[in-house]
Design an enzyme around this catalytic site. Sequence first.
Site, PDB file in Angstrom:
ATOM      1  N   HIS A 136       0.660  -1.079  -0.008  1.00 46.14           N
ATOM      2  CA  HIS A 136      -0.083   0.004   0.075  1.00 46.14           C
ATOM      3  C   HIS A 136       1.077   1.505   0.157  1.00 46.14           C
ATOM      4  O   HIS A 136       1.775   1.291   0.567  1.00 46.14           O
ATOM      5  CB  HIS A 136      -0.784   0.031   1.151  1.00 46.14           C
ATOM      6  CG  HIS A 136      -0.055   0.205   2.545  1.00 46.14           C
ATOM      7  ND1 HIS A 136       0.242   1.358   3.027  1.00 46.14           N
ATOM      8  CD2 HIS A 136       0.221  -0.609   3.367  1.00 46.14           C
ATOM      9  CE1 HIS A 136       1.034   1.127   4.045  1.00 46.14           C
ATOM     10  NE2 HIS A 136       0.868  -0.185   4.278  1.00 46.14           N
ATOM     11  N   HIS A 145      12.361  -0.779 -12.767  1.00 47.28           N
ATOM     12  CA  HIS A 145      12.122  -2.376 -12.849  1.00 47.28           C
ATOM     13  C   HIS A 145      12.019  -2.879 -11.307  1.00 47.28           C
ATOM     14  O   HIS A 145      13.170  -3.052 -10.605  1.00 47.28           O
ATOM     15  CB  HIS A 145      13.084  -3.126 -13.673  1.00 47.28           C
ATOM     16  CG  HIS A 145      13.145  -4.358 -13.966  1.00 47.28           C
ATOM     17  ND1 HIS A 145      13.846  -5.195 -14.799  1.00 47.28           N
ATOM     18  CD2 HIS A 145      12.169  -5.158 -13.548  1.00 47.28           C
ATOM     19  CE1 HIS A 145      13.652  -6.461 -14.617  1.00 47.28           C
ATOM     20  NE2 HIS A 145      12.653  -6.669 -13.847  1.00 47.28           N
TER      21      HIS A 145
HETATM   22  C1  LIG Z   1      23.277  -6.209  -7.901  1.00 42.84           C
HETATM   23  C2  LIG Z   1      24.060  -6.406  -9.203  1.00 42.84           C
HETATM   24  C3  LIG Z   1      23.070  -5.896 -10.515  1.00 42.84           C
HETATM   25  C4  LIG Z   1      25.532  -6.170  -9.325  1.00 42.84           C
HETATM   26  O1  LIG Z   1      26.109  -6.577 -10.430  1.00 42.84           O
HETATM   27  P1  LIG Z   1      27.399  -5.989 -10.719  1.00 42.84           P
HETATM   28  O2  LIG Z   1      27.528  -4.441 -10.595  1.00 42.84           O
HETATM   29  O3  LIG Z   1      27.916  -6.773 -11.844  1.00 42.84           O
HETATM   30  O4  LIG Z   1      28.279  -6.579  -9.447  1.00 42.84           O
HETATM   31  P2  LIG Z   1      29.576  -7.395  -9.360  1.00 42.84           P
HETATM   32  O5  LIG Z   1      29.088  -8.876  -9.929  1.00 42.84           O
HETATM   33  O6  LIG Z   1      30.850  -7.055  -9.967  1.00 42.84           O
HETATM   34  O7  LIG Z   1      29.875  -7.859  -7.911  1.00 42.84           O
HETATM   35  C5  LIG Z   1      30.447  -6.776  -7.035  1.00 42.84           C
HETATM   36  C6  LIG Z   1      30.560  -7.391  -5.556  1.00 42.84           C
HETATM   37  O8  LIG Z   1      29.127  -7.351  -4.891  1.00 42.84           O
HETATM   38  C7  LIG Z   1      28.864  -8.721  -4.737  1.00 42.84           C
HETATM   39  N1  LIG Z   1      27.296  -8.933  -5.014  1.00 42.84           N
HETATM   40  C8  LIG Z   1      26.874  -8.646  -6.314  1.00 42.84           C
HETATM   41  N2  LIG Z   1      25.482  -8.868  -6.253  1.00 42.84           N
HETATM   42  C9  LIG Z   1      25.215  -9.462  -5.003  1.00 42.84           C
HETATM   43  C10 LIG Z   1      24.159  -9.837  -4.395  1.00 42.84           C
HETATM   44  N3  LIG Z   1      22.864  -9.580  -5.025  1.00 42.84           N
HETATM   45  N4  LIG Z   1      24.102 -10.282  -3.151  1.00 42.84           N
HETATM   46  C11 LIG Z   1      25.119 -10.181  -2.527  1.00 42.84           C
HETATM   47  N5  LIG Z   1      26.442  -9.683  -2.990  1.00 42.84           N
HETATM   48  C12 LIG Z   1      26.515  -9.393  -4.047  1.00 42.84           C
HETATM   49  C13 LIG Z   1      29.695  -9.354  -5.563  1.00 42.84           C
HETATM   50  O9  LIG Z   1      29.798 -10.882  -4.998  1.00 42.84           O
HETATM   51  C14 LIG Z   1      31.030  -8.882  -5.546  1.00 42.84           C
HETATM   52  O10 LIG Z   1      31.827  -8.757  -4.368  1.00 42.84           O
HETATM   53  P3  LIG Z   1      33.279  -8.991  -4.231  1.00 42.84           P
HETATM   54  O11 LIG Z   1      33.862  -7.620  -4.660  1.00 42.84           O
HETATM   55  O12 LIG Z   1      33.728  -9.126  -2.892  1.00 42.84           O
HETATM   56  O13 LIG Z   1      33.565 -10.114  -4.898  1.00 42.84           O
HETATM   57  C15 LIG Z   1      24.150  -8.113  -9.535  1.00 42.84           C
HETATM   58  O14 LIG Z   1      24.892  -8.824  -8.899  1.00 42.84           O
HETATM   59  C16 LIG Z   1      22.752  -8.679  -9.141  1.00 42.84           C
HETATM   60  O15 LIG Z   1      22.236  -8.771  -8.090  1.00 42.84           O
HETATM   61  N6  LIG Z   1      21.798  -8.951 -10.346  1.00 42.84           N
HETATM   62  C17 LIG Z   1      20.425  -9.580 -10.312  1.00 42.84           C
HETATM   63  C18 LIG Z   1      20.049  -9.197 -11.515  1.00 42.84           C
HETATM   64  C19 LIG Z   1      18.341  -9.327 -11.676  1.00 42.84           C
HETATM   65  O16 LIG Z   1      17.630  -9.563 -10.715  1.00 42.84           O
HETATM   66  N7  LIG Z   1      18.119 -10.037 -12.758  1.00 42.84           N
HETATM   67  C20 LIG Z   1      16.864 -10.783 -13.036  1.00 42.84           C
HETATM   68  C21 LIG Z   1      15.971  -9.662 -14.205  1.00 42.84           C
HETATM   69  S1  LIG Z   1      14.438  -9.918 -14.490  1.00 42.84           S
END
Ligand SMILES: CC(C)(COP(=O)(O)OP(=O)(O)OC[C@H]1O[C@@H](n2cnc3c(N)ncnc32)[C@H](O)[C@@H]1OP(=O)(O)O)[C@@H](O)C(=O)NCCC(=O)NCCS
Length: 210
Positions: A136, A145
Amino acid sequence: MKLLIIGAGGHGKVAADCAAKMQKYSEIFFIDELFPQVQKSGPWEIVGNMAGLNSLVDQNTEVFVAIGSNATRQRVSEELARLGNIPLATLIHPKTVLADHVTIGEGTLVCAGAIINISTTIGKGCIINTASSIDHDNSIGDYVHISVGARLAGTVEVGSQSFVCISATVANNIKIGNGVTVGAGAVVIRDVSNYQTVVGVPARPIKEVD
Ligand SMILES: CC(C)(COP(=O)(O)OP(=O)(O)OC[C@H]1O[C@@H](n2cnc3c(N)ncnc32)[C@H](O)[C@@H]1OP(=O)(O)O)[C@@H](O)C(=O)NCCC(=O)NCCS
């Protein structure tokens, strides 16, 4: 009424399926920059690319921008607005739960299983993805998104172009700025400043972009 969807990837297919379930459109087709190399997306035809847009749209056609990147979706939507007289579709899957006093902006997709609770406002060009839950009195900005299975408690604000990733949770009364990314599975219990990426439980910033 016909529906022309821009972007024939996975997200485009989800949008097309939602449109088909709405039973509003006699014809659904795509344009995509991969045309003519790629000519089908699922069961639907890809008939051209952006260069051919004008010749494919008539007064009986709505257009939907199915591009997952918030920034690109905003840019393409604004280009369409500048062209004028192109009606944008708003797609709401019939198996969503919409409470009273919910407003949903033009060009937004609300996917199957989403729940949007009372007095919530959703901006234009948003993706409210499969089985997400927005409670709410939320205020969701433009080109946001809310990804698959994300959950927002009551009275949450999300600024424009933010991305709340899959299965993230946002506690009540939280303000999330513009251009924020909330990582997959994060639990947000404090406000998040503009352009930050936060991850983990509880969510903490990992980076800021200019
Ligand atoms: C948050 C996110 C966008 C970041 O991506 P990114 O900028 O490429 O980040 P990186 O992969 O370089 O990770 C950087 C650091 O954060 C950490 N990290 C990234 N995402 C994380 C998450 N969701 N939870 C915990 N830690 C995370 C990585 O392990 C890394 O840690 P390190 O430096 O100690 O190795 C991505 O990890 C994510 O969560 N993607 C999900 C996308 C999604 O929901 N897609 C569905 C579409 S419908």
